[in-house]
Design a protein around this motif. Structure first.
Motif, short mmCIF file in Angstrom:
data_model
loop_
_atom_site.label_atom_id
_atom_site.label_comp_id
_atom_site.label_asym_id
_atom_site.label_seq_id
_atom_site.Cartn_x
_atom_site.Cartn_y
_atom_site.Cartn_z
N ASN A 1 0.83 -1.21 0.00
CA ASN A 1 0.00 0.00 0.00
C ASN A 1 0.86 1.25 0.00
O ASN A 1 0.65 2.19 0.78
CB ASN A 1 -0.98 -0.01 1.18
CG ASN A 1 -2.13 -0.97 0.97
OD1 ASN A 1 -2.09 -1.81 0.07
ND2 ASN A 1 -3.15 -0.88 1.80
N LEU A 2 1.88 1.23 -0.86
CA LEU A 2 2.83 2.32 -1.12
C LEU A 2 3.90 2.49 -0.05
O LEU A 2 4.80 3.31 -0.20
CB LEU A 2 2.11 3.66 -1.31
CG LEU A 2 1.09 3.74 -2.45
CD1 LEU A 2 0.56 5.17 -2.57
CD2 LEU A 2 1.72 3.31 -3.77
N LEU B 1 -1.08 -4.80 -2.64
CA LEU B 1 -2.14 -3.83 -2.44
C LEU B 1 -3.29 -4.55 -1.75
O LEU B 1 -3.70 -5.63 -2.19
CB LEU B 1 -2.63 -3.24 -3.77
CG LEU B 1 -1.76 -2.17 -4.44
CD1 LEU B 1 -2.45 -1.64 -5.70
CD2 LEU B 1 -1.46 -1.01 -3.50
N ASN C 1 3.08 6.40 -13.08
CA ASN C 1 3.75 5.16 -12.67
C ASN C 1 3.05 3.94 -13.28
O ASN C 1 2.76 2.96 -12.60
CB ASN C 1 3.81 5.05 -11.15
CG ASN C 1 4.83 4.02 -10.68
OD1 ASN C 1 5.80 3.73 -11.38
ND2 ASN C 1 4.62 3.48 -9.50
N ARG C 2 2.78 4.02 -14.56
CA ARG C 2 2.10 2.93 -15.27
C ARG C 2 3.10 1.80 -15.51
O ARG C 2 4.13 2.02 -16.16
CB ARG C 2 1.54 3.43 -16.60
CG ARG C 2 0.64 4.65 -16.47
CD ARG C 2 0.19 5.13 -17.84
NE ARG C 2 -0.48 6.42 -17.78
CZ ARG C 2 -1.06 7.00 -18.82
NH1 ARG C 2 -1.04 6.39 -20.01
NH2 ARG C 2 -1.63 8.19 -18.70
N SER D 1 -0.77 1.04 -11.63
CA SER D 1 -0.70 2.47 -11.92
C SER D 1 -1.04 3.27 -10.68
O SER D 1 -1.41 2.71 -9.63
CB SER D 1 -1.67 2.82 -13.06
OG SER D 1 -3.01 2.51 -12.68
N HIS D 2 -0.92 4.58 -10.80
CA HIS D 2 -1.16 5.49 -9.67
C HIS D 2 -1.98 6.68 -10.19
O HIS D 2 -1.49 7.49 -10.97
CB HIS D 2 0.18 5.94 -9.10
CG HIS D 2 0.07 6.67 -7.80
ND1 HIS D 2 0.75 6.27 -6.66
CD2 HIS D 2 -0.62 7.78 -7.43
CE1 HIS D 2 0.48 7.10 -5.67
NE2 HIS D 2 -0.36 8.02 -6.11
N HIS E 1 -4.04 10.20 -9.76
CA HIS E 1 -4.11 11.43 -8.97
C HIS E 1 -5.42 12.16 -9.28
O HIS E 1 -5.78 12.33 -10.44
CB HIS E 1 -2.94 12.36 -9.29
CG HIS E 1 -1.60 11.84 -8.89
ND1 HIS E 1 -1.17 11.79 -7.58
CD2 HIS E 1 -0.58 11.33 -9.63
CE1 HIS E 1 0.05 11.28 -7.53
NE2 HIS E 1 0.43 10.99 -8.75
N ASP F 1 -5.58 10.09 -3.97
CA ASP F 1 -4.85 9.27 -4.93
C ASP F 1 -5.43 7.87 -4.89
O ASP F 1 -6.07 7.46 -3.91
CB ASP F 1 -3.36 9.18 -4.58
CG ASP F 1 -2.58 10.39 -5.04
OD1 ASP F 1 -3.20 11.36 -5.53
OD2 ASP F 1 -1.35 10.39 -4.88
N PRO G 1 -3.69 4.21 -5.95
CA PRO G 1 -2.89 3.15 -6.56
C PRO G 1 -3.83 2.01 -6.95
O PRO G 1 -4.76 1.68 -6.21
CB PRO G 1 -1.95 2.72 -5.43
CG PRO G 1 -2.05 3.79 -4.40
CD PRO G 1 -3.40 4.41 -4.54
N SER H 1 0.46 11.12 -2.88
CA SER H 1 1.26 10.11 -2.19
C SER H 1 2.44 9.72 -3.09
O SER H 1 2.35 9.77 -4.31
CB SER H 1 0.43 8.87 -1.89
OG SER H 1 -0.56 9.13 -0.91
N HIS I 1 5.05 7.37 -5.16
CA HIS I 1 4.82 6.18 -5.98
C HIS I 1 5.66 5.00 -5.49
O HIS I 1 6.65 5.18 -4.79
CB HIS I 1 5.18 6.48 -7.44
CG HIS I 1 4.34 7.52 -8.08
ND1 HIS I 1 4.66 8.13 -9.26
CD2 HIS I 1 3.16 8.07 -7.69
CE1 HIS I 1 3.74 9.02 -9.58
NE2 HIS I 1 2.81 9.00 -8.63
#
Length: 327
Positions: free
Chosen positions: A67-68, A134, A245-246, A262-263, A265, A293, A295, A321, A323
């Motif tokens: 979770n990042l 995640l 961040n794909r 991906s991320h 925003h 955000d 993710p 957040s 990446h």
């Protein structure tokens, strides 16, 4: 999020020129083929339950993210996951070419069911050098109802006549983010029958005759009945600022599944976003949303050169957040 005619034409040219030659001739990483990668993912999931990080072999420089947040083998989910889900929900996406495997599965954290996405990457020796988790929590009964077992279409092998090369699978998976980001389905190729689930919710191609639904009461009552491509073309996702961040690196040529990370925003700095071609509504009221955000993991089912199913996991995180695993 805005496109020009030149960009559309350029993307169309790219679509036609997308690689069609298979790239699966590369040897598996350290001899770990598709079956090996699937077994590794299952072993890893059991290791989370048993709190036994030693069940898999780790590279000396292994990186674990959850979770990042940066973690380590034996921490995070190794401490919190207590059991496997009481259902049969598990989707594997194994790619010997990249030496990576993704697993989307239901597990138990404490006493609560959670949807868990796991990505593992092996180094040249076959040791785990990247592990990414995640975890979607606080799932409702409505979500859990669609997380009892995978949709059968996701798991079916693709007949040879409809199978796409690994390179085209990767390209199509990545193209979905372009279509979303630019509000134009023509940047990708989604079949008319495309259905999308997100954290268990069906968010595309719901029945237009749902009991108790009055379209004029809520714009999403109508939008939720559209297919994946038609939704994008209404401009309903215009509130997405950027998709960064794909990472679309895992393709399973047997099932036609592609794993994308991906991320998203979302500044949510507009009170309304315009809609195109939506009965009863010219815009969406976004004032009830705060910046956030997301993710996300997207699994795409691809055959015959088109995306037919999408299974997604997303978690809400603070706006801007950092990446994970930036390539």
């Amino acid at each position: 999020m805005k496109s020009t005619l030149a960009a559309v034409l350029a993307t169309t040219a790219l679509a036609l020129a997308a690689p069609a030659a298979a790239q699966s001739s590369a040897p598996p990483v350290a001899g770990c083929d598709r079956a090996c990668l699937i077994a590794l993912a299952d072993t890893y999931a059991q290791a989370l339950i048993d709190d036994e990080p030693g069940a898999v072999r780790w590279a000396g420089n292994a990186v674990v993210m959850e979770n990042l947040a940066r973690s380590r083998p034996g921490e995070g989910a190794f401490d919190t996951i207590t059991g496997e889900g009481t259902d049969n929900y598990a989707v594997h996406v194994a790619d010997p070419v990249s030496g990576q495997v993704g697993l989307l599965t239901m597990m138990v954290e404490g006493d609560a069911p959670v949807l868990v996405g796991i990505r593992l990457k092996l180094d040249a020796s076959g040791a785990v050098e990247e592990a990414e988790h995640l975890i979607a929590r606080n799932l409702s009964e409505a979500q859990l109802a669609n997380l009892q077992s995978p949709r059968s279409q996701l798991l079916m092998p693709v007949p040879a006549a409809y199978a796409d090369s690994r390179s085209r699978l990767i390209w199509l998976g990545a193209s979905y983010y372009d279509a979303l980001d630019l509000n134009n389905s023509r940047f990708s190729n989604m079949a008319d029958d495309c259905v999308r689930h997100e954290n268990g919710f069906q968010t595309a191609r719901n029945s237009f005759t749902r009991p108790g639904v009055v379209f004029s009461d809520s714009e999403f009552a109508y939008l939720g009945g559209l297919g994946c491509a038609a939704q994008i073309d209404t401009n309903m996702w215009e509130y997405i600022d950027t998709i960064e961040n794909r990472r679309v690196e895992i393709a399973d040529e047997v099932t036609g599944l592609v794993w994308g990370v991906s991320h998203f925003h979302h500044a949510m700095d507009k009170d309304y976003t315009p809609l195109i071609g939506v009965p009863w509504f010219e815009s969406r009221d976004m004032r009830r949303f705060n910046a956030f955000d997301m993710p996300a993991i997207h699994i795409y089912k691809i055959w015959g050169g088109a995306i037919h199913e999408i299974e997604a996991l997303g978690i809400v995180m603070p706006y801007q957040s950092p990446h994970a695993f930036v390539r």
